[in-house]
Design an enzyme around this catalytic site. Structure first.
Site, PDB file in Angstrom:
ATOM      1  NE  ARG A  86      -3.547   0.067   2.602  1.00 25.25           N
ATOM      2  CZ  ARG A  86      -4.181   0.586   3.652  1.00 25.25           C
ATOM      3  NH1 ARG A  86      -3.948   0.123   4.867  1.00 25.25           N
ATOM      4  NH2 ARG A  86      -5.041   1.560   3.492  1.00 25.25           N
ATOM      5  NE  ARG A 181       4.587 -24.689   7.007  1.00 27.22           N
ATOM      6  CZ  ARG A 181       3.438 -24.783   6.342  1.00 27.22           C
ATOM      7  NH1 ARG A 181       3.364 -25.457   5.216  1.00 27.22           N
ATOM      8  NH2 ARG A 181       2.349 -24.210   6.817  1.00 27.22           N
TER       9      ARG A 181
HETATM   10  C1  LIG Z   1       2.515 -30.029   4.990  1.00 29.01           C
HETATM   11  C2  LIG Z   1       1.480 -29.064   5.453  1.00 29.01           C
HETATM   12  C3  LIG Z   1       0.281 -28.963   4.763  1.00 29.01           C
HETATM   13  C4  LIG Z   1      -0.696 -28.052   5.175  1.00 29.01           C
HETATM   14  N1  LIG Z   1      -1.848 -27.945   4.462  1.00 29.01           N
HETATM   15  C5  LIG Z   1      -2.775 -27.021   4.808  1.00 29.01           C
HETATM   16  C6  LIG Z   1      -3.982 -26.843   4.060  1.00 29.01           C
HETATM   17  O1  LIG Z   1      -4.231 -27.535   3.083  1.00 29.01           O
HETATM   18  N2  LIG Z   1      -4.840 -25.867   4.429  1.00 29.01           N
HETATM   19  C7  LIG Z   1      -4.623 -25.087   5.523  1.00 29.01           C
HETATM   20  O2  LIG Z   1      -5.428 -24.214   5.824  1.00 29.01           O
HETATM   21  N3  LIG Z   1      -3.491 -25.227   6.264  1.00 29.01           N
HETATM   22  C8  LIG Z   1      -2.568 -26.154   5.943  1.00 29.01           C
HETATM   23  N4  LIG Z   1      -1.414 -26.278   6.691  1.00 29.01           N
HETATM   24  C9  LIG Z   1      -1.213 -25.390   7.846  1.00 29.01           C
HETATM   25  C10 LIG Z   1      -1.396 -26.154   9.189  1.00 29.01           C
HETATM   26  O3  LIG Z   1      -2.729 -26.606   9.337  1.00 29.01           O
HETATM   27  C11 LIG Z   1      -1.047 -25.226  10.365  1.00 29.01           C
HETATM   28  O4  LIG Z   1      -1.939 -24.138  10.383  1.00 29.01           O
HETATM   29  C12 LIG Z   1       0.371 -24.678  10.271  1.00 29.01           C
HETATM   30  O5  LIG Z   1       1.282 -25.701   9.973  1.00 29.01           O
HETATM   31  C13 LIG Z   1       0.746 -24.020  11.590  1.00 29.01           C
HETATM   32  O6  LIG Z   1       0.884 -25.025  12.550  1.00 29.01           O
HETATM   33  P1  LIG Z   1       0.647 -24.759  14.107  1.00 29.01           P
HETATM   34  O7  LIG Z   1      -0.742 -24.256  14.361  1.00 29.01           O
HETATM   35  O8  LIG Z   1       1.054 -25.999  14.834  1.00 29.01           O
HETATM   36  O9  LIG Z   1       1.742 -23.645  14.372  1.00 29.01           O
HETATM   37  P2  LIG Z   1       1.679 -22.256  15.137  1.00 29.01           P
HETATM   38  O10 LIG Z   1       0.552 -21.412  14.663  1.00 29.01           O
HETATM   39  O11 LIG Z   1       3.073 -21.703  15.050  1.00 29.01           O
HETATM   40  O12 LIG Z   1       1.379 -22.661  16.603  1.00 29.01           O
HETATM   41  C14 LIG Z   1       2.382 -23.256  17.424  1.00 29.01           C
HETATM   42  C15 LIG Z   1       1.719 -23.908  18.569  1.00 29.01           C
HETATM   43  O13 LIG Z   1       0.974 -22.969  19.335  1.00 29.01           O
HETATM   44  C16 LIG Z   1      -0.411 -23.310  19.385  1.00 29.01           C
HETATM   45  N5  LIG Z   1      -1.183 -22.085  19.163  1.00 29.01           N
HETATM   46  C17 LIG Z   1      -0.804 -21.011  18.447  1.00 29.01           C
HETATM   47  N6  LIG Z   1      -1.760 -20.074  18.462  1.00 29.01           N
HETATM   48  C18 LIG Z   1      -2.756 -20.579  19.202  1.00 29.01           C
HETATM   49  C19 LIG Z   1      -4.031 -20.098  19.596  1.00 29.01           C
HETATM   50  N7  LIG Z   1      -4.447 -18.897  19.265  1.00 29.01           N
HETATM   51  N8  LIG Z   1      -4.801 -20.907  20.354  1.00 29.01           N
HETATM   52  C20 LIG Z   1      -4.385 -22.125  20.711  1.00 29.01           C
HETATM   53  N9  LIG Z   1      -3.195 -22.646  20.381  1.00 29.01           N
HETATM   54  C21 LIG Z   1      -2.391 -21.871  19.641  1.00 29.01           C
HETATM   55  C22 LIG Z   1      -0.643 -24.314  18.259  1.00 29.01           C
HETATM   56  O14 LIG Z   1      -1.651 -25.252  18.535  1.00 29.01           O
HETATM   57  C23 LIG Z   1       0.714 -24.994  18.159  1.00 29.01           C
HETATM   58  O15 LIG Z   1       0.823 -26.075  19.050  1.00 29.01           O
HETATM   59  C24 LIG Z   1      -0.445 -27.206   6.307  1.00 29.01           C
HETATM   60  C25 LIG Z   1       0.759 -27.315   6.991  1.00 29.01           C
HETATM   61  C26 LIG Z   1       1.721 -28.236   6.590  1.00 29.01           C
HETATM   62  C27 LIG Z   1       3.017 -28.315   7.345  1.00 29.01           C
END
Ligand SMILES: Cc1cc2nc3c(=O)[nH]c(=O)nc-3n(C[C@H](O)[C@H](O)[C@H](O)COP(=O)(O)OP(=O)(O)OC[C@H]3O[C@@H](n4cnc5c(N)ncnc54)[C@H](O)[C@@H]3O)c2cc1C
Length: 225
Positions: A86, A181
């Site tokens: 932006r 990742r």
């Molecule tokens: C191979 C692969 C394929 C994927 N495919 C898709 C897809 O098709 N579509 C899609 O939408 N996503 C997809 N994702 C994204 C995936 O679902 C996760 O959103 C992403 O990997 C982040 O993971 P996370 O929530 O564990 O990590 P982070 O967001 O970094 O969280 C880290 C930790 O903190 C906790 N946490 C963070 N924030 C909060 C909160 N507000 N409340 C409670 N707990 C919290 C999480 O549970 C986790 O344990 C993919 C990811 C991978 C690696």
């Protein structure tokens, strides 16, 4: 990396020793020498005593295509600030692969390298993409010249365009990100970004990386969507 991209170290806070020191407050016990400290760090990692790893963090400057950024921002524990489309005119920098992958038949979310394709197949794909990028950027410029605001003109640009961030993450959540990742299920482009981050972080937290490789979390087949 990925053409115009990079991962740069900015600064960091803490060390493997700081992680151990943070953990030792539980018992108010002093360091018992390097070997014991390292063993304690391995114990913490193996048993998922994660909070001491959150006491340390790293800041990176990362430039990557927008489609990688969309995957990157799913990691909610990253603290980041992004280049504003932006505020600034976006540069004519697109991720243009020279090696194209085929859709994987088994994993609907995955891709595979072709085994028997003609050499021109790659070149033709690159040419198709490059022409599309050229047209998009020309449309962007034309809209700007017509007085359209940057925040609106950018809507014609594709997700291969590069964006840039400063991002800070604690060591526990960095490991979580890298486990997801750098895994074979992640798209190879974000794997390249993750590899760059790991290469830097490993030099700063060598014991933590040693523990990670020893007690590596195995990612099961991901869901396909
Ligand atoms: C191979 C692969 C394929 C994927 N495919 C898709 C897809 O098709 N579509 C899609 O939408 N996503 C997809 N994702 C994204 C995936 O679902 C996760 O959103 C992403 O990997 C982040 O993971 P996370 O929530 O564990 O990590 P982070 O967001 O970094 O969280 C880290 C930790 O903190 C906790 N946490 C963070 N924030 C909060 C909160 N507000 N409340 C409670 N707990 C919290 C999480 O549970 C986790 O344990 C993919 C990811 C991978 C690696």
């Amino acid at each position: 990396m990925l053409g115009h991209g990079y991962v740069r170290y900015i600064d960091h806070f803490g060390s493997d020793q700081r992680i151990v020191e943070t953990a030792r407050i539980s018992y108010k016990s002093p360091s018992k020498g390097e070997d014991q400290d390292k063993r304690l760090l391995h114990y913490l990692y193996r048993n998922r005593h994660t909070s001491p790893f959150e006491a340390c963090n790293i800041t990176f400057n990362i430039k990557m295509p927008i489609f990688c950024m969309r995957q990157f921002v799913r990691h909610r524990t990253f603290r980041l600030n992004e280049w504003s489309g932006r505020y600034s005119e976006l540069a004519e920098e697109f991720y243009t692969p020279t090696e194209w992958r085929l859709q994987d038949d088994k994993n609907k979310q995955g891709s595979i390298l072709p085994t028997a394709r003609s050499l021109t197949w790659n070149e033709e794909n690159t040419a198709i993409a490059a022409e599309s990028f050229r047209q998009s950027y020309a449309a962007y410029q034309e809209l700007l010249e017509r007085g359209v605001a940057k925040e609106m003109a950018r809507i014609v640009l594709p997700v291969s365009l590069f964006t840039e961030i400063y991002v800070n993450v604690d060591v526990h959540n960095l490991m979580h990100f890298l486990n997801l990742r750098q895994d074979g299920h992640a798209q190879s482009e974000i794997r390249e970004i993750a590899d760059g981050m790991a290469e830097i972080a490993e030099q700063l937290f060598p014991w933590t990386f040693e523990a990670r490789s020893r007690y590596k979390v195995h990612i099961e087949d991901t869901w396909e969507d």
